[in-house]
Scaffold this active site. Structure first.
Site, PDB file in Angstrom:
ATOM      1  N   LYS A 113       0.877  -1.167   0.000  1.00 43.36           N
ATOM      2  CA  LYS A 113       0.000   0.000   0.000  1.00 43.36           C
ATOM      3  C   LYS A 113       0.914   1.217   0.000  1.00 43.36           C
ATOM      4  CE  LYS A 113      -3.385   2.686   2.510  1.00 43.36           C
ATOM      5  NZ  LYS A 113      -3.846   3.110   3.849  1.00 43.36           N
TER       6      LYS A 113
ATOM      7  N   GLY B 108      -8.508   9.897   8.382  1.00 48.67           N
ATOM      8  CA  GLY B 108      -8.951  10.107   9.751  1.00 48.67           C
ATOM      9  C   GLY B 108     -10.001  11.171   9.944  1.00 48.67           C
TER      10      GLY B 108
ATOM     11  N   ALA C 287      -9.504   5.974   2.876  1.00 51.38           N
ATOM     12  CA  ALA C 287      -9.396   7.183   3.706  1.00 51.38           C
ATOM     13  C   ALA C 287     -10.684   7.991   3.729  1.00 51.38           C
ATOM     14  CB  ALA C 287      -8.246   8.089   3.258  1.00 51.38           C
ATOM     15  N   GLY C 288     -11.004   8.473   4.909  1.00 54.37           N
ATOM     16  CA  GLY C 288     -12.144   9.364   5.091  1.00 54.37           C
ATOM     17  C   GLY C 288     -13.447   8.686   5.438  1.00 54.37           C
TER      18      GLY C 288
END
Length: 273
Positions: A110, A171, A198-199
């Protein structure tokens, strides 16, 4: 509903192939930020995830806590996806990826190359540079990228079989801040494996991305920072299944006006119009 033999033999919509592995969960989950190792283990098991992201820095600590963590990860029987979290240049990310391949014995990586500490946005230039090198070195790169279509095109040209655009900053829990851009990437690359990374803050965010046709969801904070990570892991398992099945079934077309769902046949004449 009567299932024809053709329908009966159809594989489950949950089944997919990523990085050469056939899996039955569309959820990828992180291993950081949990209140305890036991909470991490319980939450990951409850989520049904088959891919767990881990940090080389965490594994390389060398202390007893690091060994306990790694033994717990191995006990989950999940595929490990090492990340290059904390890297800010292509050179640093490439070195970290090469070390991770030796430690975790996998060519999956990743790829994270952070360009801005304020919102942890990927550095597109360093990300692309690192991708080109790692693909040529035999890695299966899972690039953490923005929702920029041109950057997505360049990463595909560099050899990526997978793209992981963000929904919103890491985050933040804000969900999909730019559905238009995410949908544009999906439409531009209909056959590519796309994972929102993400998010994601709520199960409903995961459903939204999967209904859009994205193949998977990668998250960490949404489960780890919940007051009850294990229950939230279960919630995301159900949400991911709902999103995948909804996309597979196909949703109804929106209308500008109401349309009655109850037929008027047999309705008293004084109620008919």
């Amino acid at each position: 509903m009567n299932l024809t033999p053709e329908h009966a033999q159809k594989s489950s919509p949950m089944s997919w192939t990523v990085g050469g592995k056939t899996l039955n969960s569309r959820l990828l989950i992180g291993s950081a930020l949990y209140p305890s190792p036991q909470a991490m283990q319980g939450a990951i098991e409850a989520s049904g995830a088959e891919i767990v992201t881990v940090s080389l820095r965490r594994q390389s600590a060398g202390d007893q806590a690091g060994k306990t963590f790694w033994n717990m990860i191995k006990s989950l029987n999940c595929h490990v996806l090492p990340n290059t979290a904390g890297c800010h240049s292509a050179k640093e990310a490439i070195t970290t990826a090469q070390m991770a391949r030796e430690v975790f014995e996998t060519n999956w990586i990743k790829l994270e190359v952070i360009g801005d500490q304020y919102n942890l946005q990927p550095d597109p230039f360093e990300l692309l540079k690192a991708t080109e090198t790692l693909v040529n070195d035999g890695f299966e790169v899972f690039p953490y990228t923005t929702d920029d279509l041109v950057l997505a095109q360049r990463l595909v040209e560099a050899g990526c079989n997978i793209l992981m655009p963000w929904g919103s900053p890491i985050g933040s829990g804000k969900g999909l801040m730019n559905p238009y851009n995410l949908n544009a990437i999906r439409q531009r690359f209909p056959e590519l494996t796309l994972i929102v990374d993400a998010g994601i803050g709520k199960p409903s965010h995961a459903v939204q991305a999967l209904e859009m046709g994205y193949n998977g969801i990668l998250l960490n904070s949404a489960v780890a920072l919940s007051p009850n990570p294990i229950t939230m892991g279960k919630a995301f398992k159900s949400a991911v299944e709902a999103g995948v099945y909804a996309f597979d079934a196909g949703t109804m077309q929106e209308r500008d006006l109401a349309s009655p769902s109850t037929p008027v046949v047999g309705t008293p004449f004084w109620h008919q119009h």
